[in-house]
Design a protein around this motif. Structure first.
Motif, PDB file in Angstrom:
ATOM      1  N   ILE A 286     -35.069 114.194 108.353  1.00 40.20           N
ATOM      2  CA  ILE A 286     -35.098 113.155 107.324  1.00 40.20           C
ATOM      3  C   ILE A 286     -33.700 113.084 106.713  1.00 40.20           C
ATOM      4  N   ASN A 287     -33.053 111.968 106.957  1.00 32.42           N
ATOM      5  CA  ASN A 287     -31.609 111.831 106.713  1.00 32.42           C
ATOM      6  C   ASN A 287     -31.303 111.083 105.413  1.00 32.42           C
ATOM      7  N   LYS A 288     -30.061 111.205 105.007  1.00 35.00           N
ATOM      8  CA  LYS A 288     -29.489 110.476 103.856  1.00 35.00           C
ATOM      9  C   LYS A 288     -29.988 110.989 102.509  1.00 35.00           C
TER      10      LYS A 288
ATOM     11  N   SER B 213     -34.588 106.815 116.883  1.00 39.76           N
ATOM     12  CA  SER B 213     -34.720 106.345 115.502  1.00 39.76           C
ATOM     13  C   SER B 213     -34.727 104.834 115.486  1.00 39.76           C
ATOM     14  N   HIS B 214     -35.066 104.296 114.345  1.00 37.46           N
ATOM     15  CA  HIS B 214     -34.882 102.875 114.106  1.00 37.46           C
ATOM     16  C   HIS B 214     -33.386 102.681 113.848  1.00 37.46           C
ATOM     17  N   PRO B 215     -32.819 101.502 114.231  1.00 37.80           N
ATOM     18  CA  PRO B 215     -31.387 101.280 113.961  1.00 37.80           C
ATOM     19  C   PRO B 215     -31.024 101.566 112.496  1.00 37.80           C
ATOM     20  N   ASP B 216     -29.852 102.147 112.340  1.00 41.36           N
ATOM     21  CA  ASP B 216     -29.263 102.439 111.019  1.00 41.36           C
ATOM     22  C   ASP B 216     -29.800 103.679 110.319  1.00 41.36           C
TER      23      ASP B 216
ATOM     24  N   VAL C 117     -17.811 109.038 118.883  1.00 41.97           N
ATOM     25  CA  VAL C 117     -19.002 108.309 119.307  1.00 41.97           C
ATOM     26  C   VAL C 117     -19.053 106.970 118.580  1.00 41.97           C
ATOM     27  N   LYS C 118     -18.720 107.015 117.313  1.00 42.36           N
ATOM     28  CA  LYS C 118     -18.751 105.826 116.459  1.00 42.36           C
ATOM     29  C   LYS C 118     -17.873 104.695 116.988  1.00 42.36           C
ATOM     30  N   ALA C 119     -16.683 105.073 117.457  1.00 48.97           N
ATOM     31  CA  ALA C 119     -15.718 104.063 117.869  1.00 48.97           C
ATOM     32  C   ALA C 119     -16.348 103.091 118.855  1.00 48.97           C
TER      33      ALA C 119
ATOM     34  N   ASP D   2     -28.391 112.475 100.441  1.00 51.95           N
ATOM     35  CA  ASP D   2     -27.319 112.328  99.450  1.00 51.95           C
ATOM     36  C   ASP D   2     -27.416 110.973  98.734  1.00 51.95           C
ATOM     37  N   ARG D   3     -28.417 110.169  99.091  1.00 52.76           N
ATOM     38  CA  ARG D   3     -28.623 108.877  98.431  1.00 52.76           C
ATOM     39  C   ARG D   3     -29.877 108.912  97.575  1.00 52.76           C
ATOM     40  N   GLU D   4     -30.051 107.865  96.776  1.00 51.92           N
ATOM     41  CA  GLU D   4     -31.320 107.725  96.061  1.00 51.92           C
ATOM     42  C   GLU D   4     -32.359 107.288  97.098  1.00 51.92           C
TER      43      GLU D   4
ATOM     44  N   GLY E 239     -29.203 106.619 111.242  1.00 54.97           N
ATOM     45  CA  GLY E 239     -28.154 107.641 111.289  1.00 54.97           C
ATOM     46  C   GLY E 239     -28.089 108.375 112.625  1.00 54.97           C
ATOM     47  N   LYS E 240     -28.631 107.757 113.655  1.00 49.69           N
ATOM     48  CA  LYS E 240     -28.673 108.404 114.973  1.00 49.69           C
ATOM     49  C   LYS E 240     -27.263 108.677 115.510  1.00 49.69           C
ATOM     50  N   THR E 241     -26.397 107.676 115.434  1.00 44.51           N
ATOM     51  CA  THR E 241     -25.040 107.857 115.959  1.00 44.51           C
ATOM     52  C   THR E 241     -24.301 108.933 115.177  1.00 44.51           C
ATOM     53  N   THR E 242     -24.462 108.882 113.856  1.00 44.67           N
ATOM     54  CA  THR E 242     -23.790 109.877 113.006  1.00 44.67           C
ATOM     55  C   THR E 242     -24.285 111.278 113.362  1.00 44.67           C
TER      56      THR E 242
ATOM     57  N   SER F 175     -28.334 115.553 105.432  1.00 42.56           N
ATOM     58  CA  SER F 175     -27.447 114.399 105.352  1.00 42.56           C
ATOM     59  C   SER F 175     -26.479 114.487 106.519  1.00 42.56           C
ATOM     60  N   ALA F 176     -26.738 113.668 107.517  1.00 38.50           N
ATOM     61  CA  ALA F 176     -25.938 113.755 108.745  1.00 38.50           C
ATOM     62  C   ALA F 176     -24.464 113.523 108.454  1.00 38.50           C
ATOM     63  N   ILE F 177     -24.197 112.560 107.601  1.00 28.90           N
ATOM     64  CA  ILE F 177     -22.804 112.202 107.379  1.00 28.90           C
ATOM     65  C   ILE F 177     -22.028 113.364 106.749  1.00 28.90           C
ATOM     66  N   ASN F 178     -22.738 114.225 106.072  1.00 30.55           N
ATOM     67  CA  ASN F 178     -22.103 115.406 105.471  1.00 30.55           C
ATOM     68  C   ASN F 178     -22.305 116.672 106.310  1.00 30.55           C
TER      69      ASN F 178
ATOM     70  N   GLY G  36     -30.498 101.344 120.779  1.00 30.42           N
ATOM     71  CA  GLY G  36     -31.275 100.621 119.778  1.00 30.42           C
ATOM     72  C   GLY G  36     -30.827  99.177 119.742  1.00 30.42           C
ATOM     73  N   HIS G  37     -31.038  98.510 118.652  1.00 33.85           N
ATOM     74  CA  HIS G  37     -30.549  97.143 118.424  1.00 33.85           C
ATOM     75  C   HIS G  37     -30.890  96.218 119.590  1.00 33.85           C
ATOM     76  N   GLN G  38     -29.889  95.424 119.949  1.00 33.44           N
ATOM     77  CA  GLN G  38     -30.089  94.418 121.001  1.00 33.44           C
ATOM     78  C   GLN G  38     -30.341  95.090 122.341  1.00 33.44           C
TER      79      GLN G  38
HETATM   80  P1  GDP Z   1     -27.754 104.392 113.915  1.00 33.60           P
HETATM   81  O1  GDP Z   1     -27.855 102.903 113.960  1.00 33.60           O
HETATM   82  O2  GDP Z   1     -29.106 105.026 113.756  1.00 33.60           O
HETATM   83  O3  GDP Z   1     -26.959 104.988 115.023  1.00 33.60           O
HETATM   84  O4  GDP Z   1     -27.033 104.736 112.505  1.00 33.60           O
HETATM   85  P2  GDP Z   1     -25.542 105.155 112.159  1.00 33.60           P
HETATM   86  O5  GDP Z   1     -25.281 106.576 112.514  1.00 33.60           O
HETATM   87  O6  GDP Z   1     -24.598 104.142 112.651  1.00 33.60           O
HETATM   88  O7  GDP Z   1     -25.634 105.098 110.564  1.00 33.60           O
HETATM   89  C1  GDP Z   1     -25.957 103.903 109.872  1.00 33.60           C
HETATM   90  C2  GDP Z   1     -25.282 103.906 108.522  1.00 33.60           C
HETATM   91  O8  GDP Z   1     -25.787 104.977 107.729  1.00 33.60           O
HETATM   92  C3  GDP Z   1     -23.791 104.135 108.634  1.00 33.60           C
HETATM   93  O9  GDP Z   1     -23.149 103.338 107.669  1.00 33.60           O
HETATM   94  C4  GDP Z   1     -23.629 105.611 108.305  1.00 33.60           C
HETATM   95  O10 GDP Z   1     -22.382 105.912 107.753  1.00 33.60           O
HETATM   96  C5  GDP Z   1     -24.738 105.818 107.293  1.00 33.60           C
HETATM   97  N1  GDP Z   1     -25.211 107.205 107.249  1.00 33.60           N
HETATM   98  C6  GDP Z   1     -25.557 108.004 108.284  1.00 33.60           C
HETATM   99  N2  GDP Z   1     -25.935 109.216 107.840  1.00 33.60           N
HETATM  100  C7  GDP Z   1     -25.837 109.171 106.495  1.00 33.60           C
HETATM  101  C8  GDP Z   1     -26.085 110.133 105.452  1.00 33.60           C
HETATM  102  O11 GDP Z   1     -26.452 111.278 105.675  1.00 33.60           O
HETATM  103  N3  GDP Z   1     -25.880 109.696 104.188  1.00 33.60           N
HETATM  104  C9  GDP Z   1     -25.442 108.450 103.876  1.00 33.60           C
HETATM  105  N4  GDP Z   1     -25.258 108.154 102.605  1.00 33.60           N
HETATM  106  N5  GDP Z   1     -25.190 107.543 104.821  1.00 33.60           N
HETATM  107  C10 GDP Z   1     -25.388 107.894 106.115  1.00 33.60           C
END
Ligand code: GDP
Length: 536
Positions: A148-150, A27-30, A53-55, A152-154, A32-35, A265-268, A98-100
């Motif tokens: 296709i993630n997130k 994925s592109h950074p952010d 993993v997050k830590a 739960d957001r707009e 939600g890959k780590t989540t 929604s990965a986070i959920n 990803g990232h640097q």
């Molecule tokens: P990575 O850089 O692709 O590894 O992304 P992360 O897993 O670190 O997620 C980036 C940000 O998106 C973090 O603040 C996560 O908490 C947030 N995030 C990941 N999945 C979701 C989701 O399903 N919903 C919402 N609202 N935020 C998410």
């Protein structure tokens, strides 16, 4: 999996190979890959709590501090390959940094997998890094599952997102689930195959099947009553999707032409179960690999593996590093005696590391499809093959056209000769790409990520005692050139000032900008310009 070894003696090996699924998460950074990785591991029972993993990510290093990177990487060896079991399958999940961290390693990871899981941020759609990674998938016809993630957001309209994936990534989309609403109004996803709606319940851990609530049909009264607006637009979209979207065709997926698409929604933890299901059911078991001499079948009894990544370890002075090897055929057992094809020398594999996410112990066995880590002192290089069988050369680990070009500037000019030698060695090892201009104006280094220059600077200092900095050079692209002898001779004479040889002696055109490249390509129609080159 086709095989020539379908007799009874090979059944354990065949069974083990058949139940393996090896994939990379991209994925592109952010996005939600780590989540998502963490939720997949939790679902697979490999880790118990979120944050594991997050830590690792939260104490991120500054790019400039190479030692920190190195320390971090020593630790991250464990998190770059994760293995767990799910529904009888052994799943190997490979992280793509990803990232640097973005470097050629990121691309090479994709050469070691049989499938990829692409995570898209629904608010952003297709982003730059996703485009680059998908190019590599396309090159290798890697099957891609899309998440296709997130939701739960707009976020953006789902139909628009699908169009974007199809247009920009040139990847057919077969939606398997479709979202009902988004953000505060996200009601869940509708499974187009099962005609069932999976209810979204934020805050519920969604880890067990029992916590997933299912509503039958697209017209369930619950939806009409509780989400009237979301439900109405969902119904409209459903008509479009059912009429226009690509049907899921397994064969087309396996060829990399169509991607099954899931929303969630990965986070959920929402939608994670569907992805695991798709991996188990649809992703391919380890596939045969082509060698120059013959096809290597995964369930062939002879062990064969290819090195796709080298990770410098904690102690660079001792050239102490781990070679990541994808097993292409057979079985690894501790103490296995194999041959290193490039040097034609025997080696004994004693201390290979496996990547069980629960405990990273020295393992006793691994099978085709698995990744093992082999500690060594610089003997193993990217693209090296080790085998119990005949001396074959495997295809499939390309060099990718670099994007950043620099020259090394010595702080001690008397070390010029040593510098050239060191850079050539690092180039051969696959740390960075080196281009030696025909006019001998000094070696140009090419990388796909900035981190590669930091790695080189650090290794020059610690391993070769050379203190060097890097300056940009006016090169924007290096493309490998080919043609018949007569054309190549003329082309080389006319363009000597823009040609250089890489570590393997292959000729590359070093273009300062797009205009020069286009003009040159127009002027020399009999020369082909390639953006990748196979190692070997
Ligand atoms: P990575 O850089 O692709 O590894 O992304 P992360 O897993 O670190 O997620 C980036 C940000 O998106 C973090 O603040 C996560 O908490 C947030 N995030 C990941 N999945 C979701 C989701 O399903 N919903 C919402 N609202 N935020 C998410």
């Amino acid at each position: 999996m086709s095989s020539q070894y379908a007799d009874n003696s090979a059944t354990t090996l065949q069974r083990e190979v058949e139940r393996r699924r090896t994939f990379a998460i991209i994925s592109h950074p952010d996005a939600g890959k780590t989540t998502l990785t963490e939720k997949l591991l939790m679902y697979g029972g490999a880790i118990r709590s979120a944050g594991t993993v997050k830590a690792k990510k939260s104490n991120q290093f500054a790019t400039s501090d190479w030692m920190e990177v190195e320390k971090q990487r020593g630790i991250s060896v464990a998190s770059s390959v994760m293995q767990f079991e799910h529904q009888g399958c052994v799943i190997n999940l490979l992280d793509t940094p990803g990232h640097q961290d973005f470097s050629e390693d990121t691309y090479r990871v994709l050469t070691a997998v049989d499938a990829a899981l692409m995570v898209i941020d629904a608010a952003k759609g297709v982003e730059a890094q996703t485009i680059k990674l998908l190019e590599v998938c396309r090159l290798r016809k890697t099957p891609v599952i899309t998440f296709i993630n997130k939701m739960d957001r707009e976020v953006r309209e789902p139909l628009e997102l699908i169009d974007e994936i199809e247009d920009i990534l040139k990847l057919g989309c077969a939606p398997i689930t479709w979202p009902v609403g988004m953000g505060k109004d996200f009601a869940g996803v509708y499974d187009l195959h099962k005609a069932q709606m999976l209810k979204f319940m934020p805050g519920v851990n969604n880890l067990g099947d029992e916590s997933i609530e299912v509503l039958d049909g697209a017209d369930h009264p619950f939806l009409r009553d509780h989400y009237p607006i979301a439900h109405a637009s969902f119904k409209e979209e459903l008509e479009v999707v059912e009429a226009a979207a690509e049907p899921f065709d397994h064969e087309a997926f396996l060829n990399g032409n169509i991607s099954p698409v899931f929303f969630g929604s990965a986070i959920n933890n929402f939608g994670v179960r569907d992805i695991l299901q798709a991996l188990v059911e649809w992703a391919p078991a380890p596939r045969p690999r082509e060698a120059k001499q013959r096809t290597v079948y995964p369930d062939a009894p002879d062990f064969t593996g290819i090195v796709f990544k080298i990770q410098a370890n904690m102690n660079p002075q001792h050239r102490d590093r781990i070679a990541f090897l994808r097993i292409c055929s057979g079985e690894y057992r501790q103490g296995l005696k194999v041959k290193h094809v490039r040097s034609a020398k025997p080696i004994r594999l004693d201390h290979a590391i496996t990547f069980m996410a629960q405990e990273r112990a020295h393992l006793s066995s691994a099978y085709a499809g698995d990744i093992i880590g082999i500690p060594n002192h610089g003997k193993l290089r990217i693209g090296d093959v080790i085998t119990q069988g005949d001396m074959i050369e495997l295809e499939g680990i390309p060099h990718f056209s670099p994007e950043i070009f620099k020259v090394a500037r010595l702080n001690d000019p008397l070390r010029a000769k040593q510098l050239n030698k060191a850079l050539k060695e690092l180039g051969e090892e696959g740390t960075i790409q080196v281009f030696d201009p025909l006019e001998k104006t000094g070696i140009v280094l090419g990388a796909v990520g900035q981190l590669q220059f930091e790695t080189v600077a650090h290794r020059l200092l610690t391993e070769y005692k050379i203190d060097a900095a890097f300056d940009r050079v006016p090169v924007q692209k290096a493309l490998w050139v080919k043609g018949d002898d007569a054309h190549m001779k003329k082309f080389t004479q006319a363009n000597a000032n823009r040609l250089a040889r890489d570590a393997a002696g292959a000729l590359a055109f070093m273009s300062p900008n797009r205009a020069v490249l286009e003009l040159t390509m127009e002027k020399w129609p009999d020369i082909t310009f390639q953006s990748t080159r196979e190692i070997g």
